[in-house]
Design a protein around this motif. Structure first.
Motif, mmCIF file in Angstrom:
data_model
loop_
_atom_site.group_PDB
_atom_site.id
_atom_site.type_symbol
_atom_site.label_atom_id
_atom_site.label_comp_id
_atom_site.label_asym_id
_atom_site.label_seq_id
_atom_site.Cartn_x
_atom_site.Cartn_y
_atom_site.Cartn_z
ATOM 1 N N ARG A 157 26.492 46.414 38.674
ATOM 2 C CA ARG A 157 26.978 45.101 38.232
ATOM 3 C C ARG A 157 28.317 45.303 37.535
ATOM 4 N NH1 ARG A 157 24.304 42.931 40.964
ATOM 5 N NH2 ARG A 157 22.471 41.653 40.728
ATOM 6 N N CYS A 158 29.311 44.526 37.917
ATOM 7 C CA CYS A 158 30.597 44.618 37.237
ATOM 8 C C CYS A 158 30.481 43.903 35.885
ATOM 9 C CB CYS A 158 31.662 43.952 38.102
ATOM 10 S SG CYS A 158 33.306 44.134 37.428
ATOM 11 N N THR A 159 31.296 44.319 34.915
ATOM 12 C CA THR A 159 31.239 43.638 33.616
ATOM 13 C C THR A 159 32.300 42.542 33.521
ATOM 14 O OG1 THR A 159 32.536 45.462 32.739
ATOM 15 C CG2 THR A 159 30.171 45.509 32.306
ATOM 16 N N HIS A 160 32.976 42.284 34.612
ATOM 17 C CA HIS A 160 33.923 41.170 34.657
ATOM 18 C C HIS A 160 33.141 39.895 34.989
ATOM 19 C CE1 HIS A 160 37.295 38.985 37.008
ATOM 20 N NE2 HIS A 160 37.373 38.654 35.733
ATOM 21 N N VAL A 161 32.672 39.796 36.229
ATOM 22 C CA VAL A 161 31.760 38.735 36.638
ATOM 23 C C VAL A 161 30.524 39.478 37.110
ATOM 24 C CG1 VAL A 161 31.421 36.815 38.230
ATOM 25 C CG2 VAL A 161 33.722 37.349 37.422
ATOM 26 N N ALA A 162 29.335 38.878 36.983
ATOM 27 C CA ALA A 162 28.115 39.623 37.330
ATOM 28 C C ALA A 162 27.955 39.753 38.840
ATOM 29 C CB ALA A 162 26.912 38.937 36.718
ATOM 30 N N LEU A 163 28.858 40.513 39.441
ATOM 31 C CA LEU A 163 28.787 40.736 40.896
ATOM 32 C C LEU A 163 28.514 42.212 41.144
ATOM 33 C CD1 LEU A 163 31.922 38.727 42.067
ATOM 34 C CD2 LEU A 163 29.542 38.167 42.516
ATOM 35 N N GLU A 164 27.976 42.514 42.339
ATOM 36 C CA GLU A 164 27.795 43.927 42.698
ATOM 37 C C GLU A 164 29.157 44.584 42.789
ATOM 38 O OE1 GLU A 164 25.567 44.183 46.281
ATOM 39 O OE2 GLU A 164 23.772 43.344 45.371
ATOM 40 N N GLN A 174 35.787 51.595 41.764
ATOM 41 C CA GLN A 174 36.632 50.407 41.878
ATOM 42 C C GLN A 174 35.787 49.206 42.278
ATOM 43 O OE1 GLN A 174 39.712 50.141 44.984
ATOM 44 N NE2 GLN A 174 40.968 49.119 43.450
ATOM 45 N N CYS A 175 35.763 48.185 41.446
ATOM 46 C CA CYS A 175 35.003 46.980 41.768
ATOM 47 C C CYS A 175 35.647 46.297 42.977
ATOM 48 C CB CYS A 175 34.970 46.038 40.577
ATOM 49 S SG CYS A 175 34.157 44.503 41.018
ATOM 50 N N LYS A 176 34.819 45.977 43.950
ATOM 51 C CA LYS A 176 35.356 45.418 45.190
ATOM 52 C C LYS A 176 35.493 43.891 45.135
ATOM 53 C CE LYS A 176 36.214 49.064 47.512
ATOM 54 N NZ LYS A 176 37.544 49.367 47.961
ATOM 55 N N ALA A 177 35.258 43.318 43.936
ATOM 56 C CA ALA A 177 35.482 41.866 43.828
ATOM 57 C C ALA A 177 36.923 41.574 43.434
ATOM 58 C CB ALA A 177 34.511 41.248 42.842
ATOM 59 N N HIS A 178 37.392 42.192 42.338
ATOM 60 C CA HIS A 178 38.778 41.922 41.926
ATOM 61 C C HIS A 178 39.551 43.191 41.612
ATOM 62 C CE1 HIS A 178 36.272 38.426 40.604
ATOM 63 N NE2 HIS A 178 37.132 37.832 41.418
ATOM 64 N N GLY A 179 38.977 44.336 41.903
ATOM 65 C CA GLY A 179 39.744 45.580 41.823
ATOM 66 C C GLY A 179 39.730 46.304 40.488
ATOM 67 N N ALA A 180 38.889 45.894 39.511
ATOM 68 C CA ALA A 180 38.856 46.614 38.224
ATOM 69 C C ALA A 180 38.467 48.071 38.455
ATOM 70 C CB ALA A 180 37.837 45.952 37.300
ATOM 71 N N LEU A 181 39.032 48.961 37.631
ATOM 72 C CA LEU A 181 38.718 50.388 37.775
ATOM 73 C C LEU A 181 37.876 50.851 36.591
ATOM 74 C CD1 LEU A 181 42.162 51.899 38.891
ATOM 75 C CD2 LEU A 181 40.203 51.321 40.317
ATOM 76 N N PRO A 206 41.669 46.725 33.872
ATOM 77 C CA PRO A 206 40.965 45.461 34.144
ATOM 78 C C PRO A 206 41.566 44.781 35.372
ATOM 79 C CG PRO A 206 42.567 45.173 32.391
ATOM 80 C CD PRO A 206 42.661 46.612 32.794
ATOM 81 N N PRO A 207 40.926 43.725 35.877
ATOM 82 C CA PRO A 207 41.560 42.963 36.958
ATOM 83 C C PRO A 207 42.795 42.231 36.413
ATOM 84 C CG PRO A 207 39.394 42.054 36.425
ATOM 85 C CD PRO A 207 39.612 43.204 35.511
ATOM 86 N N LEU A 208 43.608 41.719 37.287
ATOM 87 C CA LEU A 208 44.843 41.020 36.891
ATOM 88 C C LEU A 208 44.578 39.967 35.814
ATOM 89 C CD1 LEU A 208 46.941 40.135 40.055
ATOM 90 C CD2 LEU A 208 47.552 41.621 38.139
HETATM 91 S S1 FES Z 1 33.816 41.156 39.325
HETATM 92 FE FE1 FES Z 1 34.544 43.138 39.124
HETATM 93 S S2 FES Z 1 36.611 42.957 38.803
HETATM 94 FE FE2 FES Z 1 35.914 40.937 38.925
#
Ligand code: FES
Length: 622
Positions: A493-500, A515-522, A533-535
């Motif tokens: 689970r990403c800590t940005h949005v609760a997505l895989e 690398q989170c494949k939702a918005h690219g956070a590392l 973080p993501p942009l």
């Molecule tokens: S959900 Fe992971 S970077 Fe946005």
């Protein structure tokens, strides 16, 4: 009707509309036009105002499917509304390829099959049938998938066009493969390739009736009945002078036309040799073969003919890459063409391969199982020595091999035996046109592959920092071996949005970074701390780490403890150091990091849009 009654009923209605062919027949392109018109004239029902054609792509240029497509277009004229080359996972056809293969058919009729996004699952083949087909290796239902346009396009007629020829995955290519694989999605393609690979390529090739075909036939019988489908199947051979000739054409609406074409293809395309070959030289036409993904046909189609400790030389002037797309190219470079046990072990240990089973199957197919030597002879602008050796083949410069075998013009060298400077070798000018085997091996090949040799190289030696131990139940967690050799696991689970974090992608672990494949956070793969973080976001909380231990039997064990965000702090220096290392690696691989993030963002936007649309459609239906 219940299922079985429906099947019987549909069988009664099935028809072969046209059949012609023999091992010596010479069917001209004009006669192909007559055959098609004769068959189409027999079709009953309402007028065909909305016709779809599904030919193969340019990789089957010699199949005469381009000619058949032109004849179908001439027959129906503007009633042809869609033409969708069955790309499978291949790259879309270029304008130039469309013109070369389909002549004057208008380009605006052509649709691109997007196997990652444009697909609908129309049913599932039961788990029991799949388990039986895969010798117990795959224990899941097989999703029958089609391109949405085929399923939802309300066509009055769909013509699936293709050549029947021995095939490494399906045993014999065509019939419903053109639909379920050629226009299927990643799940269906991945699974079917993998099932074929674990059942054993040599048990499949040249056999029209095999477990994988039974899976596809089940899907045809049970899910395709609503579609107005007919199949045009060609059988293509070569004359003594090497020129291509149509030996058969079979048109019908069920597997009968395929079975008849397959029987003829075995007579036309199958060379059964009395003894194994010690030295085989195969030429890959540079227009047709640009990757080992396709060029390895040279291995599949000849492997049953080559002697133990024999040699296969692949003349590959146009081969510049391994995979047809970037992701598969990277996987091939990473794991190489290894023996079946090695690849199976990699699958169990590595998430990226586990999520791309067709690539895994391809790696198995490209291995000689250490039985014979494979030499790829490439041009100076093609694959380089270190790249070829990196995937487990031997390398030779193209010109050296041409000189060695005294081949001046590969396109003008006849198929069969040659002797140059006392060297006796067997030459094949286009591996896609046939199958070669020696009698003893072909007959024995039907037996189960029980005696696959044990692995000869360490299994995860070359990339332990990305070796995934367990993809987690329903993607809730993932585990891998970190760069210092210790097992690490995180909640997916990403800590940005609760997505895989992987968002259904395969390569979210790279160079020691997640690398989170939702918005690219590392995130740092050791501590879970956010590195970037993501942009337009602040630094994110760390990922949730799952405590692991190694027990006395050397098993990695996760204890059922309550999960909390990891208390992990990394200072700025550590973060900068990690990012610098990553940038260095990107530079080495010529990866544009920002472009990669843009691509990730774009993809996630599309996925969100698609999910929203599907939700709305569901609500609307309700
Ligand atoms: S959900 Fe992971 S970077 Fe946005």
């Amino acid at each position: 009707f219940n299922q079985s009654k429906r099947k019987d009923w549909s069988k009664i209605l099935m028809v072969v509309y046209y059949e012609e062919g023999s091992p010596t027949a010479e069917i001209t392109d004009k006669e192909l036009e007559y055959a098609l018109a004769t068959a189409l004239n027999k079709l009953k029902g309402k007028e065909k105002r909305n016709v779809m054609l599904i030919p193969p792509d340019f990789t089957r240029f010699h199949s005469k499917s381009g000619i058949v497509t032109q004849h179908a277009y001439n027959y129906f004229g503007e009633n042809v509304k869609d033409i969708m080359p069955a790309l499978g996972t291949h790259a879309p056809m270029t304008e130039q390829e469309i013109s070369k293969m389909f002549g004057n058919v208008p380009h605006e009729l052509f649709r691109v099959h997007d196997w990652r996004n444009d697909v609908v699952t129309i049913g599932e083949v039961p788990q029991d049938l799949v388990r039986e087909a895969s010798d117990g290796q795959v224990n899941e239902p097989w999703p029958a998938q089609l391109n949405k346009l085929i399923w939802e396009g309300n066509h009055d007629l769909i013509i699936s066009i293709g050549q029947v020829v021995p095939h490494e995955v399906m045993g014999m290519a065509n019939y419903n493969k053109n639909l379920f694989v050629g226009t299927g999605g990643s799940d269906a393609i991945n699974f079917s390739h993998f099932i074929g690979a674990v059942y054993g390529m040599e048990r499949m090739m040249g056999r029209a009736n095999n477990p994988l075909r039974r899976i596809l036939n089940y899907a045809s019988d049970n899910f395709l009945q609503k579609l107005p489908l007919i199949y045009v199947q060609t059988v293509i051979g070569r004359r003594d002078d090497g020129s291509v000739v149509t030996r058969g054409v079979f048109i019908g609406d069920d597997d009968e036309c395929f079975t008849k074409a397959a029987a003829l293809s075995l007579k036309v395309n199958f060379t059964l040799l009395p003894a194994p070959l010690d030295e085989v030289v195969v030429y890959l036409d540079p227009e047709e073969f640009k990757t080992t993904w396709l060029g390895n046909k040279s291995i599949y189609r000849t492997r049953m003919a080559i002697a133990d400790q024999g040699k296969l030389v692949v003349l590959a002037p146009g081969v510049t890459h391994f995979g047809e797309d970037k992701q598969i190219d990277l996987l091939i470079r990473k794991y190489g063409y290894r023996t079946t046990p090695e690849v199976l072990a990699h699958i169990h240990a590595n998430r990226d391969l586990m999520k791309n089973l067709s690539a895994a199957a391809h790696l198995i197919h490209g291995s000689s199982e250490n039985r014979f030597k494979i030499i790829y002879a490439c041009s100076p602008t093609g694959l380089q020595k270190d790249e070829v050796e990196g995937v487990g083949f031997e390398y030779a410069p193209l010109q050296t091999m041409l000189d060695y075998y005294g081949i001046k013009d590969p396109t003008n060298t006849s198929d069969g035996w040659h002797t140059v400077n006392g060297r006796h070798f067997y030459y094949i000018s286009n591996p896609a046109m046939g199958l070669w085997a020696y009698k003893g091996r072909f007959e024995a090949s039907f037996q189960p592959t029980s005696s696959v040799p044990p692995p000869t190289t360490p299994l995860v030696s070359h990339n332990t920092n990305e070796a995934c131990l367990d993809a987690g139940n329903r993607h809730e967690a993932f585990a891998f071996i970190d760069s210092d050799g210790s097992p690490v696991a995180f909640v997916n689970r990403c800590t940005h949005v609760a997505l895989e974090l992987d968002l259904n992608d395969a390569d979210f672990l790279m160079h020691g970074v997640i690398q989170c494949k939702a918005h690219g956070a590392l995130f740092d793969s050791t501590t879970g701390a956010c590195l970037r973080p993501p942009l337009r976001c602040k630094l994110l909380r760390p990922l949730i780490k799952i405590p692991l231990e190694i027990d006395s039997n050397q098993n990695v064990v996760a204890y059922n403890q309550p999960l909390r965000p990891t208390e992990s702090y990394v200072d700025n220096e550590y973060r900068q150091e990690k990012l610098k290392k990553l940038q260095k690696q990107f530079n080495l691989e010529a990866v544009d990091a920002q472009a990669e993030i843009d691509r990730i963002n774009q993809r996630s936007l599309e996925m969100v849009k698609k999910a929203r649309q599907e939700r709305q459609e569901k609500l609307f239906k309700k």
